[in-house]
Design an enzyme around this catalytic site. Structure first.
Site, short mmCIF file in Angstrom:
data_model
loop_
_atom_site.label_atom_id
_atom_site.label_comp_id
_atom_site.label_asym_id
_atom_site.label_seq_id
_atom_site.Cartn_x
_atom_site.Cartn_y
_atom_site.Cartn_z
N THR A 216 0.83 -1.20 0.00
CA THR A 216 0.00 0.00 0.00
C THR A 216 0.87 1.26 0.00
OG1 THR A 216 -1.55 -1.24 1.39
CG2 THR A 216 -1.96 1.11 1.15
N ARG B 160 7.83 -2.85 2.82
CA ARG B 160 8.03 -2.97 4.27
C ARG B 160 8.39 -4.40 4.62
NH1 ARG B 160 3.25 0.93 6.75
NH2 ARG B 160 3.65 2.58 5.24
N SER C 75 6.36 3.55 8.66
CA SER C 75 5.21 4.29 9.20
C SER C 75 4.74 3.80 10.56
CB SER C 75 4.09 4.27 8.18
OG SER C 75 3.07 5.12 8.57
N HIS C 76 3.52 3.28 10.64
CA HIS C 76 2.94 2.91 11.92
C HIS C 76 3.45 1.57 12.44
CE1 HIS C 76 0.54 1.20 8.70
NE2 HIS C 76 0.20 0.23 9.54
N LYS D 175 10.07 3.96 0.45
CA LYS D 175 9.12 4.29 -0.61
C LYS D 175 9.69 5.40 -1.48
CE LYS D 175 6.47 7.05 2.71
NZ LYS D 175 5.17 7.42 3.24
N ASP E 203 1.92 9.41 13.77
CA ASP E 203 2.51 8.07 13.65
C ASP E 203 4.00 8.14 13.35
OD1 ASP E 203 2.32 9.02 11.06
OD2 ASP E 203 2.02 7.03 10.21
N ASP F 176 5.98 8.14 10.75
CA ASP F 176 6.53 9.07 9.76
C ASP F 176 5.75 10.38 9.67
OD1 ASP F 176 4.35 7.69 8.70
OD2 ASP F 176 5.08 7.85 6.64
N ASP G 105 2.61 11.23 9.05
CA ASP G 105 1.54 11.56 8.11
C ASP G 105 0.14 11.29 8.67
OD1 ASP G 105 1.88 8.83 7.94
OD2 ASP G 105 2.12 8.76 5.76
N ARG G 106 0.05 10.53 9.76
CA ARG G 106 -1.28 10.27 10.33
C ARG G 106 -1.56 11.20 11.50
NH1 ARG G 106 -2.61 3.88 10.46
NH2 ARG G 106 -1.67 3.35 8.46
N THR H 81 -7.67 2.32 -1.23
CA THR H 81 -6.85 2.63 -0.06
C THR H 81 -5.40 2.93 -0.47
OG1 THR H 81 -8.20 1.29 1.39
CG2 THR H 81 -5.91 1.60 2.05
N GLU I 191 -8.42 9.40 4.79
CA GLU I 191 -8.61 7.96 4.93
C GLU I 191 -9.05 7.65 6.35
OE1 GLU I 191 -5.99 5.33 2.26
OE2 GLU I 191 -4.60 6.58 3.38
N SER J 57 -7.99 5.53 8.18
CA SER J 57 -6.84 5.10 8.98
C SER J 57 -6.11 6.27 9.62
CB SER J 57 -5.90 4.30 8.10
OG SER J 57 -5.58 5.05 6.93
N LYS K 208 -0.52 12.66 3.13
CA LYS K 208 -1.29 13.04 4.29
C LYS K 208 -0.35 13.70 5.29
CE LYS K 208 -1.37 8.21 5.97
NZ LYS K 208 -0.91 7.27 4.92
N ARG L 73 -8.84 -6.52 7.65
CA ARG L 73 -9.53 -5.32 8.12
C ARG L 73 -11.00 -5.43 7.74
NH1 ARG L 73 -5.10 -2.56 9.61
NH2 ARG L 73 -3.42 -2.08 8.14
C1 VG1 Z 1 -2.83 1.23 5.83
C2 VG1 Z 1 -4.08 2.06 5.84
C3 VG1 Z 1 -4.11 2.98 4.63
C4 VG1 Z 1 -2.83 3.83 4.61
C5 VG1 Z 1 -1.62 2.93 4.66
C6 VG1 Z 1 -0.34 3.71 4.77
O1 VG1 Z 1 -2.81 0.39 4.68
O2 VG1 Z 1 -5.22 1.25 5.86
O3 VG1 Z 1 -5.26 3.79 4.70
O4 VG1 Z 1 -2.78 4.62 3.45
O5 VG1 Z 1 -1.69 2.07 5.79
O6 VG1 Z 1 -0.35 4.55 5.88
P1 VG1 Z 1 -3.23 -1.15 4.76
O7 VG1 Z 1 -2.95 -1.68 3.37
O8 VG1 Z 1 -2.40 -1.78 5.82
O9 VG1 Z 1 -4.68 -1.17 5.10
V1 VG1 Z 1 1.05 4.89 6.68
O10 VG1 Z 1 0.79 6.13 7.66
O11 VG1 Z 1 1.36 3.41 7.46
O12 VG1 Z 1 2.22 5.10 5.47
CO CO Z 2 2.44 6.95 8.26
#
Ligand code: VG1
Ligand code: CO
Length: 548
Positions: free
Chosen positions: A18, A22, A113-114, A126, A282, A284, A286-287, A349, A368, A370, A381, A501
């Site tokens: 996504t 990772r 990220s998270h 990325k 989070d 990085d 962005d959340r 997504t 989103e 998330s 974001k 999910r």
């Molecule tokens: C998740 C979220 C998605 C978001 C992505 C990257 O993806 O659901 O909305 O864009 O993480 O966010 P997935 O495929 O695990 O549902 V971040 O802040 O982790 O770069």
């Molecule tokens: Co992030």
């Protein structure tokens, strides 16, 4: 210059998900693993010789070592200049901002990220294009194809002219024929944000003795940004920022701003003497998670509230061109768009799907479920942006977070919403669950379940309205005659087994029913989701790992 052509072989499993590639840190530490992927990125780009690359990460374990490797490869591949954040730090939105402002060819962001960090945690990488946004599928597909046929990568001979670059101090260095500029990771981003919001009005509110905020940086990348913007520029007390020092392992925490993992913030915000406003970001940056006094704002609602109040904020006072949300995000923002008479878009997504809409001027705000919200100021974001947007609305309206959200529900109705995550599920079981759902799609419409009937069932496919590209298999949608909705997807960011999910949504126009507890309001849908997908039976789980 001593460019080396290092022979290598394809490594399996380097398909970006996504948001980038990772994997466990230990996977990235394998010989040639990072190098192969970086070369595959460069090999899928054209015309970058002599241009600028932006480079930085969220400060997690392996960030600094990876940056040194990428700097050597960027030089050997022909970039003229790399702008790298001091300390190897650049939040995802700040990287997007720097790429755009300095007209770079693109950027590489090192983050998972998270996902948790540390030697046993996750690492990620990325690529973002010249518009500052995540590479679209066309490019990520090309990168993956290159990883499968790679035979060599280009780098510099470390024993000759490729010293480690001092990333700790601002300055300019030479690496082969390339210039490396170590830049302030916060300055460009802070300057841009100051043009969008009324810093005077927000500052006056933050300096009031009777108004307190708590921003939890979760020991991830936003600490330096929060100190500079909330404390230095806006005058909030230093104690307003907690866990503000980026640590390679995020202090052992899970830098995902939700009620489960942002436990410290939620505890603080639910005390009798809670601050007026709470937020977290989070890994990085962005959340965002927005919390009022004893009141958590659902990310889907947050997007809708920002859209409905954008006219109060200087950067958006001229009006919004449109609002875009990812498919599983609740339709709350669509209701605002309809009331404003502007377009709304539903994308798959992942932020990469918003890029074309933003570039084409079709959407101004995107979000989103998330916990990601952003606008056309960058192409990612942006956690700090969302916090400032909320603070500006609070300052303009003089009401509490809870009052603003409840008032929003009264005006537009309430989209009860929740996401249930089943993390680390056996991959085969998760795939079988999705396959069985897919197979049942044709037979579902018209079937009656309790008081509701299935009105539609499909696997979401998206045709980009700007370039016509098609993305299929983006999540199973079950629409009910009542307007309620269940969506099933497998995560594309996890590194262990599969994460299922389940997204649940029910619209309630009746204000007398807006006070019902969310899980209670969604209980019939939760039961139906299990009945349709056999979640408990197939995953062996009695309940979700995380509920947001
Ligand atoms: C998740 C979220 C998605 C978001 C992505 C990257 O993806 O659901 O909305 O864009 O993480 O966010 P997935 O495929 O695990 O549902 V971040 O802040 O982790 O770069
Ligand atoms: Co992030």
């Amino acid at each position: 210059m001593n460019v080396i052509k290092q022979a290598t072989q394809p490594i399996a499993g380097q398909r970006p998900g996504t948001s980038g590639l990772r994997k466990k840190v230990t996977v990235f530490q394998q010989p040639h693993y990072l190098e192969n992927f970086v070369q595959a990125i460069f090999d899928s780009l054209e015309g970058f010789t002599g241009t600028t690359l932006v480079l930085g990460g969220d400060g997690r374990f392996h960030n600094l070592a990876a940056i040194q490797t990428i700097l050597r490869m960027a030089s050997a591949n022909g970039f003229a200049r790399v702008l790298v954040g001091q300390g190897g730090i650049l939040s995802t939105p700040a990287a997007s901002c720097v790429i755009r402002k300095r007209q770079a060819f693109g950027g590489i962001i090192l983050s998972a990220s998270h996902n948790p960090g540390g030697p046993d945690g996750d690492f990620g990488i990325k690529y973002n294009t010249g518009n500052g946004g995540p590479a679209p599928e066309k490019i990520t597909d090309a990168i993956y194809a290159n990883t499968q046929k790679i035979t060599r990568y280009l780098t510099l001979d470390v024993t000759l002219d490729a010293p480690e670059i001092d990333l700790a101090t601002l300055g300019t260095h030479t690496l082969g024929a390339m210039r490396v500029e170590v830049i302030d990771p916060v300055a460009d981003h802070a300057e841009l944000l100051a043009t969008l919001f009324d810093f005077k009005r927000i500052g006056a509110m933050l300096r009031r003795p009777d108004f307190r905020i708590c921003f939890d940086a979760m020991h991830a990348v936003t600490g330096p940004y929060a100190h500079e913007i909330f404390v230095k520029r806006l005058g909030a007390p230093a104690a307003s920022v907690i866990n503000g020092v980026p640590l390679p392992d995020f202090g052992g925490g899970h830098p995902d701003p939700n009620p489960t993992y942002a436990e410290e913030l939620v505890k603080t915000m639910f005390t009798a003497d809670a601050p007026d406003f709470g937020a977290a970001s989070d890994g990085d940056g962005d959340r965002n998670m927005i919390v009022g006094q004893r009141f958590i704002v659902t990310p889907s609602d947050s997007l809708a509230v920002l859209a409905a109040n954008a006219h109060l904020v200087p950067g958006y006072a001229a009006g919004l061109k449109g609002v875009a949300r990812s498919m599983p995000t609740s339709a709350a923002a669509d209701r605002v768009a309809a009331a404003l008479g502007i377009a709304s878009f539903e994308t798959p997504t992942g932020w990469k799907f918003f890029g074309n809409l933003l570039d084409a001027g079709k959407a101004t705000l995107c979000g989103e479920e998330s916990a990601g919200t952003g606008s056309d100021h960058v192409r990612e974001k942006d956690g700090i942006w969302a916090v400032l947007f909320w603070l500006d609305i609070l300052a303009a309206r003089g009401e509490s977070v809870e009052e603003i959200v409840r008032d929003h529900w009264r005006r537009f109705g309430r989209n009860f919403y929740s996401r249930h995550d089943y993390e680390g599920v056996d991959s085969a079981a998760a795939n079988a669950l999705m396959a069985q759902l897919r197979d049942s799609l044709a037979t579902l419409p018209g079937r009656v379940f309790g008081a509701d009937t299935v009105a539609s069932a499909d696997d979401f496919a998206y045709t980009d309205p700007v370039d016509g590209s098609l993305s299929t298999a983006q999540g199973i949608r079950i629409g009910l005659a009542s307007g309620s909705r269940i969506v099933f997807r497998l995560s594309g960011t996890g590194t262990e087994g599969a994460t299922l999910r389940v997204y649940l949504e029910r619209f309630e126009p009746d204000a007398a029913k807006h006070g019902i507890e969310t899980q209670e309001a969604l209980a019939p849908l939760i039961a139906l989701a299990d009945q349709l997908a056999g979640i408990r039976q197939r995953t062996g789980r009695e309940r979700p790992t995380v509920i947001t």
